[in-house]
Design a protein around this motif. Structure first.
Motif, PDB file in Angstrom:
ATOM      1  N   CYS A   6      -0.986  16.263  -8.066  1.00  0.00           N
ATOM      2  CA  CYS A   6      -1.707  17.482  -8.432  1.00  0.00           C
ATOM      3  C   CYS A   6      -1.210  18.591  -7.512  1.00  0.00           C
ATOM      4  O   CYS A   6      -1.210  18.412  -6.298  1.00  0.00           O
ATOM      5  CB  CYS A   6      -3.213  17.267  -8.273  1.00  0.00           C
ATOM      6  SG  CYS A   6      -4.141  18.799  -8.464  1.00  0.00           S
ATOM      7  N   CYS A   9      -4.117  19.194  -5.076  1.00  0.00           N
ATOM      8  CA  CYS A   9      -4.746  18.154  -4.253  1.00  0.00           C
ATOM      9  C   CYS A   9      -3.758  17.134  -3.688  1.00  0.00           C
ATOM     10  O   CYS A   9      -4.108  16.373  -2.803  1.00  0.00           O
ATOM     11  CB  CYS A   9      -5.786  17.381  -5.061  1.00  0.00           C
ATOM     12  SG  CYS A   9      -6.923  18.419  -5.949  1.00  0.00           S
ATOM     13  N   HIS A  59      -7.047  17.490 -13.911  1.00  0.00           N
ATOM     14  CA  HIS A  59      -7.487  16.699 -12.756  1.00  0.00           C
ATOM     15  C   HIS A  59      -9.012  16.655 -12.778  1.00  0.00           C
ATOM     16  O   HIS A  59      -9.693  17.298 -11.985  1.00  0.00           O
ATOM     17  CB  HIS A  59      -6.957  17.320 -11.453  1.00  0.00           C
ATOM     18  CG  HIS A  59      -7.085  16.373 -10.294  1.00  0.00           C
ATOM     19  ND1 HIS A  59      -6.838  16.739  -9.001  1.00  0.00           N
ATOM     20  CD2 HIS A  59      -7.421  15.068 -10.263  1.00  0.00           C
ATOM     21  CE1 HIS A  59      -7.045  15.693  -8.206  1.00  0.00           C
ATOM     22  NE2 HIS A  59      -7.396  14.675  -8.953  1.00  0.00           N
ATOM     23  N   CYS A  63      -9.971  18.436  -8.709  1.00  0.00           N
ATOM     24  CA  CYS A  63     -10.199  19.881  -8.634  1.00  0.00           C
ATOM     25  C   CYS A  63     -10.498  20.503  -9.992  1.00  0.00           C
ATOM     26  O   CYS A  63     -10.735  21.695 -10.083  1.00  0.00           O
ATOM     27  CB  CYS A  63      -8.968  20.533  -8.028  1.00  0.00           C
ATOM     28  SG  CYS A  63      -7.491  20.272  -9.014  1.00  0.00           S
TER      29      CYS A  63
HETATM   30 ZN   LIG Z   1      -6.328  18.495  -8.147  1.00  0.00          ZN
END
Ligand SMILES: [Zn+2]
Lengths: 89, 998
Positions: A6, A9, A59, A63
Motif C-alpha cells: 500500500c 501503509c 485497502h 487506510c
Molecule cells: Zn493503506
C-alpha cells in the motif's frame, strides 16, 4: 496470499484488501452524450488479460484508500503500486 | 505379545518407558519414541490393511511421510480420526488404531474377491463400469464403492479440540532439518537473520540419524544434536519439530502445520491440538531431502516388500528388524548400507544388485563383512500372500531384457532401493520450472519464480560434503544480503563412504508365461498393465493418464510412484522422461486435518457478532433474536405462549393503533462533510439534493453504474456542509466503499470527507399514531409539533441531559420518529422511551413486525432491492431526476430497462383471503399449463396484513403496471401449493401516505 505494498501503509497481506477491477477504465464525464456502445464498454466490457495488468484494490482493513496495482495476472508478480491520484504511466 | 522383532539394544527409543497400545482390538507394547509402525513391526505385525481397489494385503512400505499402505483409523481420548499414517503417528499410552479398507476384518476381507476378478478392474474401471445404468449409481454402486474402498471414517461428532492459526514473518524459512537444513540454518542464524527451521518428524537430523558419517569428529547424529541445541538458544531462531511445511503460495507465503498434541494421549489444558502457521519469508531454503524409489517387479506389493531406507531407519532409530531373513534388491549403493546394518546386528542379508561389476568403498565394506552379493540379479516376483515367504529371482542380461532361469530364495522381507527422488513438491508449488537431471533420472528444481533455493538431496546432491558446503554457503549468502552481517564459519571435516553410480534400471521384465501384477502406485493399486491400457486407449498427456488410471492421486500424492509411472509412459511412448513431464504438485504435500485449516473460526466464532447497546434490555424482555448480517436483532418479543406469528401480529397491530419502539441501531450511518457534500449526494442519488434545506431529511435511491438499485435510505442535512446518511443494514460497508471509490478515483476534485458512524449512534424508531405524545414527554423543552417538526424534519434536542437527534422519518408508514443518541447513552434512551410510552401502551417490536408494517405499506426492502431490479421495478421512477446526471442514469435508457412490459412491483392477495403465500413462489397465468410453465413473476415478501387481517404479499411481476385487478396463480412446487390470487396495488395500506404526515 498476495503481499501488496500500500503506498500509504507499506507491505500488507491480501486479506486486508478488496479487489476493484481494471484501473485503466475511465468513467465517462457526467452529463455528456455517449453512445450505447461506449457506455457498454465502460460498464460491462473488460479484457481478461494474461500478463501485466493495472488494477484497483482498496485497502479496506487499513487506510481505506483505493490504490492502483500493476500485477501479472498469470504469475501474480506485482511490479508497482500507485496512490489513487497518481497517473498510470 | 513379545516384541520378537526388537533388537536387544540400540535405536533412539527410550527403553525405560514401556507404552501399551491396541491395534485391531489386540493389546501390544512398544517404547517411548516409537511410531505406531515401528511398534507394530517390533511385535511381528506385518499385515495392516487391505489395498484400495483389489483389497490385497498391505504391510509397511516406508517409515515416514511417503508411506502408501499403513493408513489407519486412530482413536484418541474419545475421538476418532481417519487417514493416519502409522509410520508418522507417534506411540502414546492408550493409543488405539484399526485397519481401514477391510470388511469384515483384515485377515478375511470380502473385497479381496476383486483380486481374483482383477481382469474386470482395469484402468478407468470406475469410469467405465459405474457410469451405467445411471439409476444404479446412488443405490448400488456408490454405497458399494464407499464401503469397499474407504480410507477410514470421519467422526460425525463435534471436534472438542482447539486448533490455532498464527501469522509469522521471517528472513529465512528452512524446510527440513537434515544436513542441508541444519547447515544453512546455522550459517544464516550466525549472521543474525531471523530463521525458522521446520522439521516434519519428532526428531531433528534427517538422514544424519541413520547414516554412518562423521562431521568434525562427531557422528552425524551428535553433530545434528549440537547444532540444534545451539540454534534453540539463539533468540533470532525458531526451531520447530512435528511441523510440516505443506504449501508454498504466492509472494513467499508458506503454510506449516504444527502437530502440538497428536503424540500425547490427551491435549494439555489450554493447548491446541494443532497450529497452522502462515509464514511470510523473505527467502525460502527447501531442504526436504529425497525419497527412495521402488523397483517394479511382480507382486511388489506383498507385505514385507519395503524401501531399503525404511528398513535401515527401523533398525537404527527404533532398534527394530523388519525381517530376519532379508533380501536386499538394489540398483545402487544405498542397499548396501541397509545390508551392512543387518549384518552388524547378526542377521545375514542377501544382496541382489542389478549392476554387473560395481565397485566402491561401501561395496568393499560389504564384501569384507562376508555379505552374500549377487550381481546382475533381479527379483522377478515376491511369493507369499499375507507376508513375503520367498522371492523368485533370476540373472538379468546386460541389456536388461532377458531373464535367466528362475531360482527361489527363501526370505521374509525384500528391501528395495531404486535410487533416490528429490522431494521437489514445495519448489514445484512455488512455480519453479523443474528440469530433468539425467544423472539421477529425476526432476530437480530449475528456474525459480519466487525467492527460493533448494539444497542437498532435494536438489539432487547426494554427497554429504557437497551438501554441507553448498548449504553453509547459501545460508550465509542469503542472510548476509538481508542482515549486512557476516560471521564466517569454518567448514568441518567430513568423513563419508564414497559410492559409485547407480544403474538406471527400474522395472523387471515379466518372465515368459507369467503375468504378475507389477504395481506402480501402491495406494491406488495402479499396475504397469493399467498404464499400458490407458495409453492403448489413446491417453497421451501425463495429466490425463493420471486421472484415468488414478496414478499418483491417492493421499500420498504419488511420492513413491511418480517417477516410475513417468518412466513407463516414456518407455511405451518412446519419449524421454522430460518430454513426458511430471504432473503438477499441489498443496498440501501431505494431508492436513480440516480442523487445522478452519482454526478458531468455528461455530459462533466463524463471524463476529454485533449487538446494539440495548441488547441486554431485549434479552431481559424475552426477545427472540435473528441474524441480520453480523448483527443480532430482536425478531419478536415473546409474551407467554405466543409464537412468532402471533407475537409479530400483536406488535405490528400495536404500532398501527397505539405506539411501538424498534431498535434501529443496525442501520448503516455515514457522516458526510465538506463544501461539496451536496454535489456528491446529487451525483450518487437519483433525485435532486442541491436544494435540501438545513434541518431536513430526504429519501434517496442510489444505483450502480449498470442501473440496478444499490441501496436506499434517508440523508439529513445537519448543517450547511454536514450530512448524515443512512443505509440499509446489509449494504452499509458497500455504500461506504462506493462513496470512497468515487471521491478518491473518479471525482477527486470534490472536497468531501466520508466516515462510517454506524457504531457511534444508537437508534430507536418510535412509530404509531401516539408517537408524538411519547415524544412530548421525552422532550418537554422542545417543540415537536407537526408545524415545528414536520414529516422529513430534523431537530436536535435534550433527552434528560443527553444530546439527541430526532429525525421524523418512517419505515412503518405511521407517524414516526427516529431518535439517535451516542451509543453509550443508548440503553438510557431506550429505558426512557419505554417509561414515557407506558401510558400510551407502547410495546417494543422486532424485525418481523417491522416487515409486516413495511410490506403492507408497499415499502421496498432487501427482498425487492435484490441486485436485479431498477427504480421502475420498485415504483421508484418518480425519484429519477430528469435535470441532472447521476451514477447509473445512462444505463436506464437501455432497451430492456425501458421496455413497455417491464417487471414491476405489485400486491398479491389470495382469493380466499386465508391461504398464506410462500415467499419465492412463482406467479403463473394457468396453473394447469404443461411444464415448464411460463413464469410471470415471483413473490418477494409475504405477511399477514394486520390492517385487513388477511395474507398479503409483494411480487415483482412482468408488465405489473397493467396487471392490477387480474387473477393469476401462485405456484410453489417446493411447498406443493397452488393458490389463486388477485393482483392489487403494492400500496395496500394508506396509499396516499396521509399517516406519516399527520
Ligand atoms: Zn493503506
Amino acid at each position: 496470499m498476495l503481499h501488496i505494498k500500500c503506498p500509504h501503509c507499506g507491505m500488507r497481506s491480501q486479506n486486508e484488501f478488496s479487489y476493484g477491477g481494471d484501473a485503466t477504465v475511465k468513467r465517462p464525464e457526467l452529463g455528456k452524450e455517449i453512445s450505447d456502445q461506449d457506455w457498454d464498454n465502460f460498464v460491462y466490457n473488460r479484457k481478461s488479460l494474461r500478463g501485466k495488468h493495472w488494477e484497483l484494490w482498496q485497502h479496506l482493513s487499513g487506510c481505506r484508500q483505493w490504490i492502483k496495482v500493476q500485477r501479472d495476472t498469470a504469475t501474480h508478480e506485482i511490479f508497482k503500486t500507485l496512490k489513487a491520484n497518481e497517473e498510470i504511466s | 505379545m513379545t516384541q520378537s522383532f526388537r533388537l536387544e539394544s540400540g535405536g533412539l527409543i527410550n527403553r525405560d518407558k514401556k507404552i501399551s497400545f491396541k491395534f485391531n482390538g489386540k493389546n501390544y507394547f512398544g517404547y517411548e519414541g516409537d511410531t505406531l509402525a515401528s511398534a507394530l513391526i517390533a511385535n511381528g505385525v506385518h499385515l495392516i490393511g487391505r489395498s484400495f481397489k483389489y483389497h490385497r494385503p498391505r504391510g509397511f512400505f516406508g517409515a515416514g511421510v511417503d508411506e502408501p499402505y499403513a493408513i489407519v483409523q486412530l482413536y484418541r481420548n474419545g475421538e476418532t480420526e481417519p487417514n493416519i499414517k502409522a509410520t508418522e503417528q507417534e506411540l502414546f499410552e492408550g493409543l488405539e488404531a484399526k485397519s481401514v479398507n477391510c470388511w469384515p476384518s483384515v485377515n478375511f476381507d470380502v473385497g479381496a474377491i476383486n483380486n481374483f476378478l482383477k481382469i474386470f478392474l482395469p484402468a478407468g474401471f470406475y469410469y467405465k463400469t459405474f457410469m451405467w445404468p445411471k439409476s444404479f449409481w446412488y443405490k448400488i454402486y456408490e454405497p458399494f464403492i464407499r464401503r469397499a474402498a474407504g480410507l477410514g471414517t470421519a467422526s460425525i461428532k463435534h471436534d472438542k479440540e482447539r486448533y490455532e492459526h498464527k501469522y509469522e514473518y521471517c528472513d529465512l524459512l528452512i524446510t527440513g532439518s537434515g544436513p542441508s537444513g541444519l547447515a544453512s540454518a546455522y550459517s544464516a542464524a550466525k549472521n543474525g537473520a531471523k530463521v525458522i527451521l521446520a522439521e516434519d518428524k519428532s526428531r531433528f537430523g534427517g538422514t544424519l540419524l541413520t547414516s554412518e558419517v562423521n562431521i568434525g569428529n562427531q557422528s552425524g547424529k551428535e553433530w545434528a544434536d549440537s547444532i540444534i541445541s545451539e540454534l534453540k538458544e539463539m533468540p533470532n531462531v525458531t526451531v520447530k519439530n512435528r511441523s510440516q511445511v505443506f504449501g508454498y503460495y504466492d509472494h513467499n507465503m508458506l503454510v506449516m502445520s504444527e502437530r502440538i498434541s497428536d503424540h500425547l494421549p490427551k491435549t494439555k489444558k489450554f493447548h491446541p491440538k494443532q497450529r497452522l502457521w502462515y509464514i511470510r519469508a523473505k527467502e525460502v531454503l527447501i531442504s526436504s531431502g529425497s525419497i527412495e524409489r521402488p523397483i517394479v517387479f511382480g507382486n511388489n506389493d506383498t507385505p514385507g516388500v519395503m524401501l531399503s531406507s525404511a528398513a535401515k531407519e527401523y533398525l537404527k532409530v527404533y532398534g527394530v528388524l523388519v525381517g530376519k531373513k532379508p533380501l536386499v534388491f538394489t540398483n545402487n549403493d544405498s542397499g548396501y548400507e541397509t545390508a551392512i546394518e543387518f549384518k552388524k546386528n547378526g542377521i545375514d542379508p542377501i544382496i541382489l544388485d542389478t549392476r554387473k561389476e560395481p565397485q566402491s568403498e561401501i561395496i568393499e565394506d560389504a564384501k569384507n563383512m562376508n555379505i552374500n552379493i549377487k550381481n546382475s540379479y533381479v527379483v522377478v516376483a515376491a511369493q507369499g500372500y499375507k507376508k513375503v515367504k520367498s522371492a523368485d529371482v533370476a540373472k538379468i542380461s546386460d541389456n536388461k531384457e532377458e531373464l535367466g532361469s528362475i531360482e527361489n530364495i527363501e526370505c521374509d522381507c525384500i528391501c528395495v532401493s531404486g535410487f533416490w527422488t528429490p522431494t521437489i513438491h514445495l519448489a514445484s508449488q512455488s512455480g519453479n520450472k523443474t528440469k530433468f537431471n539425467e544423472d539421477i533420472d529425476a526432476f530437480v528444481p530449475g528456474i525459480p519464480k519466487q525467492n527460493e533455493k533448494t539444497l542437498g538431496a532435494a536438489n539432487g546432491i547426494y554427497t554429504l560434503e557437497e551438501t554441507l558446503k553448498d548449504s553453509f554457503e547459501k545460508g550465509n549468502l542469503l542472510s548476509k544480503k538481508i542482515t549486512n552481517n557476516e560471521n564466517k564459519i569454518s567448514f568441518p571435516n567430513v568423513v563419508e563412504k564414497k559410492s559409485t553410480v547407480h544403474d538406471k534400471f527400474w522395472c523387471v521384465p515379466l518372465p515368459k508365461g507369467k503375468n504378475y501384477k507389477r504395481f506402480l502406485d501402491f495406494q491406488n493399486d495402479v499396475a504397469v498393465s493399467d498404464i499400458e491400457i490407458a495409453l492403448k486407449e489413446g491417453y497421451r498427456s501425463i495429466e490425463h493418464v493420471k486421472r484415468y488410471t488414478t496414478l499418483g492421486m491417492a493421499t500420498d500424492q504419488g511420492k513413491t510412484s511418480n517417477l516410475n509411472g513417468l518412466q513407463l509412459v516414456s518407455k511405451i511412448e518412446n519419449k524421454v522422461v522430460p518430454a513426458v513431464g511430471h504432473t503438477t504438485f499441489r498443496p498440501p504435500y501431505s494431508p492436513v486435518s480440516i480442523g487445522a485449516i478452519v482454526g478458531r473460526e468455528v461455530g459462533k466464532h466463524s463471524k463476529p457478532t454485533r449487538k446494539s447497546p440495548m441488547h441486554s434490555w431485549h434479552e431481559k424482555n424475552n426477545a427472540v433474536f435473528v441474524d441480520a448480517g453480523v448483527w443480532l436483532r430482536p425478531r419478536y418479543y415473546k409474551r407467554g405462549e405466543e409464537n412468532l406469528f402471533e407475537a409479530s401480529k400483536r406488535e405490528a397491530r400495536n404500532v398501527r393503533t397505539n405506539v411501538g419502539v424498534c431498535d434501529v441501531t443496525t442501520l448503516g450511518k455515514i457522516d458526510i462533510k465538506g463544501p461539496d457534500a451536496a454535489e456528491l449526494l446529487n451525483r450518487v442519488y437519483t433525485n435532486a439534493w442541491l436544494k435540501l434545506p438545513v434541518g431536513k431529511a430526504r429519501y434517496g435511491v442510489m444505483l450502480r453504474e449498470d442501473g440496478i438499485i444499490m441501496d436506499d435510505g434517508t440523508t439529513t442535512r445537519i448543517s450547511e456542509n454536514h450530512y448524515h446518511m443512512t443505509t440499509t443494514t446489509a449494504q452499509a460497508a458497500n455504500v461506504l466503499s462506493h462513496l470512497e471509490y468515487y471521491l478518491q478515483l473518479v471525482w477527486p476534485e470534490l472536497n468531501v470527507n466520508v466516515v462510517s458512524t454506524t457504531e457511534q449512534w444508537a437508534g430507536a424508531a418510535i412509530a404509531g399514531p401516539k408517537s408524538r405524545e411519547v415524544l412530548k414527554k421525552l422532550f418537554p423543552n422542545s417543540d415537536v409539533s407537526n408545524e415545528s417538526l414536520p414529516f422529513m424534519g430534523y431537530m436536535e434536542a435534550d433527552l434528560f441531559g443527553v444530546k439527541a437527534k430526532i429525525f421524523r422519518i418512517s419505515f412503518s408508514g405511521e407517524l414516526a420518529y427516529e431518535i439517535n443518541v451516542e451509543s453509550d447513552n443508548g440503553y438510557f434512551m431506550w429505558e426512557k422511551i419505554i417509561e414515557a410510552g407506558e401510558e400510551f401502551g407502547i410495546q417494543p417490536y422486532g424485525t418481523e413486525a417491522l416487515s409486516i408494517l413495511r410490506i403492507e405499506m408497499g415499502h421496498v426492502a432487501g427482498s425487492e432491492l435484490d441486485g436485479r431490479t431498477i427504480p421502475y421495478d420498485n415504483s421508484l421512477e418518480g425519484l429519477l431526476s430528469k435535470k441532472k446526471d447521476f451514477i447509473g442514469k445512462r444505463s436506464l435508457s437501455r432497451k430492456a430497462f425501458a421496455a413497455e412490459d417491464r417487471q414491476r412491483i405489485v400486491g398479491v392477495v389470495p382469493l380466499d383471503k386465508k391461504t398464506s403465500i410462500p415467499e419465492g413462489s412463482h406467479l403463473v397465468k394457468d396453473s394447469n399449463a404443461p411444464l415448464p410453465n411460463p413464469k410471470l413473476g415471483y413473490i418477494s415478501a409475504s405477511c399477514w396484513s394486520v390492517e385487513y387481517d388477511n395474507p398479503f404479499s409483494l411480487a415483482i411481476l412482468k408488465d405489473g403496471k397493467n396487471m392490477i385487478g387480474k387473477k393469476l396463480f401462485v405456484m410453489s412446487p417446493l411447498k406443493n401449493k397452488v393458490i389463486p390470487v388477485e393482483i392489487v396495488s403494492s400500496h395496500y395500506v394508506d396509499p396516499k401516505g396521509e399517516r406519516v404526515r399527520s
